[in-house]
Design a protein around this motif. Structure first.
Motif, short mmCIF file in Angstrom:
data_model
loop_
_atom_site.label_atom_id
_atom_site.label_comp_id
_atom_site.label_asym_id
_atom_site.label_seq_id
_atom_site.Cartn_x
_atom_site.Cartn_y
_atom_site.Cartn_z
N PHE A 241 -14.43 -6.19 -17.61
CA PHE A 241 -13.42 -6.07 -16.57
C PHE A 241 -12.15 -6.82 -16.97
O PHE A 241 -12.11 -7.54 -17.96
CB PHE A 241 -13.95 -6.64 -15.24
N GLY A 242 -11.12 -6.66 -16.16
CA GLY A 242 -9.89 -7.41 -16.35
C GLY A 242 -9.96 -8.70 -15.56
O GLY A 242 -10.08 -8.69 -14.34
N VAL A 243 -9.93 -9.84 -16.27
CA VAL A 243 -9.96 -11.14 -15.61
C VAL A 243 -8.56 -11.47 -15.10
O VAL A 243 -7.57 -11.28 -15.79
CB VAL A 243 -10.45 -12.23 -16.58
N VAL A 244 -8.48 -11.97 -13.86
CA VAL A 244 -7.20 -12.33 -13.23
C VAL A 244 -7.26 -13.79 -12.80
O VAL A 244 -8.22 -14.21 -12.16
CB VAL A 244 -6.91 -11.43 -12.02
N ILE A 245 -6.23 -14.55 -13.17
CA ILE A 245 -6.16 -15.97 -12.80
C ILE A 245 -5.01 -16.16 -11.81
O ILE A 245 -3.89 -15.70 -12.05
CB ILE A 245 -5.96 -16.84 -14.06
N THR A 246 -5.32 -16.83 -10.69
CA THR A 246 -4.31 -17.07 -9.65
C THR A 246 -4.12 -18.57 -9.45
O THR A 246 -4.98 -19.38 -9.84
CB THR A 246 -4.75 -16.44 -8.32
N ASP A 247 -2.98 -18.92 -8.80
CA ASP A 247 -2.77 -20.32 -8.47
C ASP A 247 -3.34 -20.60 -7.07
O ASP A 247 -3.98 -19.74 -6.45
CB ASP A 247 -1.28 -20.68 -8.56
N ASP A 248 -3.08 -21.81 -6.57
CA ASP A 248 -3.65 -22.22 -5.29
C ASP A 248 -3.15 -21.39 -4.12
O ASP A 248 -3.79 -21.32 -3.07
CB ASP A 248 -3.34 -23.70 -5.03
N GLU A 249 -1.98 -20.75 -4.27
CA GLU A 249 -1.41 -19.93 -3.19
C GLU A 249 -1.75 -18.46 -3.34
O GLU A 249 -1.24 -17.63 -2.60
CB GLU A 249 0.11 -20.12 -3.16
N GLY A 250 -2.60 -18.15 -4.30
CA GLY A 250 -3.03 -16.76 -4.48
C GLY A 250 -2.09 -15.94 -5.33
O GLY A 250 -2.33 -14.73 -5.50
N ASN A 251 -1.06 -16.53 -5.91
CA ASN A 251 -0.15 -15.79 -6.78
C ASN A 251 -0.79 -15.58 -8.14
O ASN A 251 -1.35 -16.52 -8.72
CB ASN A 251 1.18 -16.54 -6.94
N VAL A 252 -0.71 -14.35 -8.64
CA VAL A 252 -1.30 -14.04 -9.93
C VAL A 252 -0.46 -14.69 -11.03
O VAL A 252 0.76 -14.58 -11.05
CB VAL A 252 -1.36 -12.51 -10.14
N ARG A 253 -1.16 -15.37 -11.97
CA ARG A 253 -0.47 -16.06 -13.05
C ARG A 253 -0.81 -15.51 -14.43
O ARG A 253 -0.05 -15.67 -15.37
CB ARG A 253 -0.82 -17.56 -13.04
N GLN A 254 -1.96 -14.86 -14.57
CA GLN A 254 -2.36 -14.39 -15.90
C GLN A 254 -3.34 -13.23 -15.78
O GLN A 254 -4.18 -13.20 -14.89
CB GLN A 254 -3.00 -15.53 -16.69
N PHE A 255 -3.20 -12.27 -16.71
CA PHE A 255 -4.14 -11.15 -16.82
C PHE A 255 -4.81 -11.22 -18.19
O PHE A 255 -4.17 -11.58 -19.18
CB PHE A 255 -3.42 -9.80 -16.73
N LEU A 256 -6.07 -10.86 -18.25
CA LEU A 256 -6.77 -10.75 -19.52
C LEU A 256 -7.67 -9.53 -19.44
O LEU A 256 -8.67 -9.53 -18.71
CB LEU A 256 -7.59 -12.01 -19.78
N GLY B 64 -3.17 -12.14 -5.49
CA GLY B 64 -4.57 -11.82 -5.74
C GLY B 64 -5.38 -12.16 -4.50
O GLY B 64 -5.34 -13.30 -4.03
N TYR B 65 -6.08 -11.18 -3.97
CA TYR B 65 -6.88 -11.39 -2.75
C TYR B 65 -8.36 -11.32 -3.14
O TYR B 65 -8.85 -10.26 -3.56
CB TYR B 65 -6.54 -10.33 -1.72
N ASN C 232 -12.60 -24.09 -16.41
CA ASN C 232 -11.16 -23.87 -16.51
C ASN C 232 -10.42 -24.53 -15.34
O ASN C 232 -9.34 -25.11 -15.50
CB ASN C 232 -10.86 -22.37 -16.54
N GLN C 233 -11.02 -24.47 -14.15
CA GLN C 233 -10.40 -25.09 -12.98
C GLN C 233 -10.45 -26.61 -13.08
O GLN C 233 -9.47 -27.30 -12.78
CB GLN C 233 -11.12 -24.62 -11.71
#
Length: 830
Positions: free
Chosen positions: A140-155, A208-209, A769-770
């Protein structure tokens, strides 16, 4: 709000289920997969639906029409050619004037779409991605978000070393129409690979929800079986068809169940299904419309589609039977077996586990089928692994499989192309190589047979001869039961993952290209293979050093019974030689660890007695080099890499070298000493070769296991060239190998391994990672934690259910303590 349902999927990994139907039209218990999605949309008040179609588009259009029979309004957007996930939606841009929902038509989910839509509107995002957590995020595509749910990185589809979270992209999006401006019409464009990264670079707001509920991508036979079982076991909260009659049995319409039949739920019986006297059905099982299970048959955890017949005393255990099949009396189908549409299986036949039978085939009475009929081999899901295609000799990797493999590879290449093929000296690869050779000309490919030369020679000649690719067949190092088949591109480098997938798709579909009589490829023995390699080899060496080597260098070399090319080169250079195991010996091609250690011990004893400058042993493929210095000390692989790094940078001050993230910081100290630079890479040979190609200015690359790449000659692991290059560097620097080793900075490393179940790997990586986000020095491979003068690297293994933990400490004991500490942490997070 409108919804765009993406339904153009071909579903190649689901074959033979998807041969006669697109992936969204596969029946999942009581409905097509896509109808489950339509029902979910209706639950949330979305009835204006656009369906994107491409593969077998008419099947969906004819069945669902305008959607009025299902309480929705459907418009179709047809792709003439595949346009990717975003390109297909772009086709319907004229229908999308307000925020809209995008959802896959071939997944199973019960997510609360209303909450996702509300979140999008309340955050005023341009795009909202629905995320979920999965045990194994590799597909799958891994998605990393910040504390406010904003997407920061795609892999997108990461390796285990790149997995920094188990939060993945489900392919369910709420988008503003402005997003479509990022999609070029008529081009292949993907949301997560192309569009969303561009939006991030433009600093558009992407949320990211993380949704609660059930979600699975119905992408393979195993996932399909699991999704059916989950649905039957009420893990998916969607409307059900039929009535519950007790005991976990659901019946749609008029199903006939004999009084003495035994049904153990959960079970779904379609309209008109008949369960005859004495039959036994154990759930989770599905028996769809008008299928007959005859007297005393046994159905256990199996799925049977409509209009099929299961004969008297037949047994299905973990099997799938598609439409209009005839499974006659006493036939047996075992775990993972699939019978395609219209298959006839004779009385008493046995279909062994994981066998796939393509549509309209017949199995004779009493036959035992151990491999898939026509398509596939023993139900293999994928061909390629980290070491190419591997398997047990004559069991998993057979001559007939190799012939099909050659035909599949040839079908991915232009007709009339030339391909090299090579093997090691053992008789097993010779047999399998000839099977591959048989398949290639059938696709119109010419074959240049190199017979048996070292792997670096084959790679170099593939490029030098202008071939479009190459193949190498060898026994796996350390295990003579296993064979490896490696594929090269036109440069002699390992083929890309995209090229691997093309070969796999062609292989599993049996979509071979059959050349006409006068277009069948030719098979020839390649000429001047060793001469071509040697000419380039010698040209890449320093002329002055060659003269000194001939006058002053004494070498002890162990060829490991598998190498003759280097012997010819060393004689041409007039090196003073003592040669061990120089003749090819098929019985010694594979050696145990104990045999290898004994050979290295012997080399270490001989080298100082003969007053040699160096002792060297090659591996059987000619790729790896193992060193002994002039004092008879065997150099561990990392120490040998450090010594070569020091020699190289001393000869080329200010130069660049590349080493893996697993190597100690001593390499930076060495580089600083000579004004050089160290680049850190992933801990795989394939990554090193790719970097060597992209950065020809690099002087040396090594993986710390005996593989060395010297791009000034050719960007592949080449033990033959490495041996002579070390001699050249020692001569030019007027030093000995023992003096170089003595000058190396000290380092203290320790490595350990932690078992971890596959389904827990993604979770462990996400938590690590967190927890250590502030302390990570880089994200090249795995999670590297900076502890000041010390560090720890936690690296998931790509092939096995475990993690590697590397630690560098201030002393040996501290390195061990660090590794054990973080190994315990990894174990505790599972």
């Amino acid at each position: 709000m409108k919804a765009v349902v993406m339904a153009g999927g071909e579903g190649t990994r689901l074959r033979p289920l998807t041969i006669n139907r697109p992936k969204p039209m596969v029946a999942l218990v009581d409905r097509h997969v896509i109808l489950h999605i339509i029902e979910l949309l209706k639950l949330h008040g979305i009835t204006d639906i656009i369906i994107t179609v491409q593969y077998l588009a008419n099947v969906i259009q004819d069945y669902y029409g305008d959607g009025s029979n299902y309480g929705v309004s459907i418009t179709y957007s047809l792709e003439e050619i595949p346009l990717g996930t975003a390109g297909s939606v772009k086709n319907a841009e004229h229908l999308l004037k307000e925020p809209f929902l995008v959802i896959s038509g071939d997944a199973m989910t019960d997510f609360n779409l209303s909450q996702i839509i509300d979140h999008h509107l309340s955050t005023k995002s341009m795009a909202t991605l629905t995320l979920t957590r999965v045990p194994n995020p590799l597909d799958f595509g891994v998605v990393i978000t910040d504390d406010e749910g904003n997407v920061r990185q795609f892999l997108e589809k990461p390796s285990w070393g790149e997995v920094f979270s188990d939060t993945v992209n489900t392919g369910i999006y709420v988008l503003d129409p402005e997003v479509l401006a990022y999609v070029e019409k008529g081009k292949m464009v993907d949301w997560s690979r192309d569009v969303f990264p561009r939006m991030l670079r433009k600093q558009d707001k992407i949320q990211g929800y993380v949704a609660e509920g059930y979600w699975t991508d119905v992408g393979s036979i195993e996932e399909y079986m699991r999704a059916c079982a989950d649905y039957l076991q009420d893990k998916v909260h969607l409307p059900r068809v039929g009535q519950h009659i007790g005991g976990g049995v659901w019946v749609d319409g008029d199903a006939e169940i004999a009084a003495d039949a035994q049904l153990h739920g959960p079970i779904y019986l379609g309209h008109g299904a008949k369960i005859k006297a004495g039959a036994i059905v154990h759930g989770p099982s599905v028996i769809r419309d008008y299928t007959i299970v005859d007297a005393r048959a046994t159905i256990d955890r199996s799925i049977i589609w409509r209009n099929s017949y299961i004969g008297e005393r037949a047994e299905l255990r973990g099997a799938i039977v598609l439409r209009q099949c005839n499974i006659r009396s006493r036939a047996m189908l075992f775990e993972g077996a699939v019978a395609g549409d219209g298959v006839q299986i004779g009385s008493g036949a046995v279909i062994q586990p994981n066998v796939k039978i393509w549509p309209s085939k017949e199995v004779d009475d009493g036959a035992t089928v151990a491999s898939s009929i026509i398509w596939g081999n023993q139900g293999r899901r994928v061909l390629f692994g980290r070491h190419g295609i591997t398997g047990l000799v004559n069991i998993e990797i057979t001559p007939e499989l190799c012939a099909r493999l050659g035909a599949a590879y040839g079908a991915t290449l232009p007709p009339g192309s030339n391909v090299t093929i090579n093997r090691d000296a053992h008789f097993t690869p010779r047999m399998l190589k000839r099977g591959i050779i048989a398949g290639l000309p059938s696709a119109g490919i010419n074959v240049s047979d190199l017979q048996s030369v070292p792997l670096p020679v084959a790679r170099y000649f593939t490029h030098a001869s202008s071939a479009v690719g190459g193949i190498h067949v060898r026994l796996a190092p350390g295990d003579g039961r296993v064979v490896e088949v490696k594929f090269f591109d036109e440069r002699g480098l390992d083929i890309t993952s995209n090229a691997e997938r093309k070969i796999e798709n062609t292989f599993f579909r049996e979509d071979y290209r059959r050349a006409y009589l006068d277009e069948i490829g030719r098979i020839d023995y390649a000429r001047n293979v060793e001469e071509t390699y040697i000419a380039g080899f010698v040209k890449s060496l320093h002329p002055e050093a060659l003269e000194r080597i001939a006058r002053h260098f004494n070498l002890v070399i162990d060829y490991a019974n598998a190498n003759t090319v280097l012997s010819a080169i060393l004689r041409r250079l007039k090196v003073d030689l003592v040669e061990l195991n120089v003749n090819n010996d098929e019985q010694q091609m594979v050696q145990t660890t104990a045999q290898f250690e004994e050979a290295m011990h012997r080399l270490a004893q001989i080298t100082p007695v003969l007053k040699a400058n160096m002792g060297v042993r090659l591996d059987q493929s000619g790729e790896k080099v193992f060193l002994v210095d002039d004092r008879g000390r065997r150099l561990p692989n990392l120490q040998a890499l450090a010594a070569l790094t020091a020699l190289t940078l001393k000869s080329h001050p200010g130069g660049k070298v590349a080493v893996p993230v697993t190597a100690p910081r001593a390499f930076e100290e060495i580089a600083t000493r000579y004004g050089g630079t160290v680049i850190r890479t992933k801990a795989t040979l394939g990554a090193l070769m790719q970097i060597a190609t992209e950065h020809p200015d690099l002087l040396l690359l090594g993986d710390g296991t005996g593989n060395y790449i010297i791009p000034s000659f050719y960007p592949v692991a080449d033990g033959l060239f490495t041996v002579v290059k070390v001699m050249e560097l020692l001569t030019l620097n007027e030093t000995s190998l023992s003096e170089v080793v003595q000058s190396l900075p000290a380092y203290h490393m320790y490595q350990t391994r932690v078992p971890c179940r596959w389904e827990n790997k993604g979770k462990v990586m996400r938590i690590l990672n967190q927890q250590y986000q502030e302390r990570q020095t880089d994200q090249v491979d795995g999670i590297k934690i900076n502890l000041g003068h010390e560090w720890v690297l936690i690296l998931p293994d790509p092939d096995g259910p475990f993690f590697h933990v590397y630690a560098e400490g201030s002393n040996d004991e501290q390195a061990r303590v660090l590794a054990d500490k973080y190994a315990g942490l990894v174990a505790g997070l599972q």
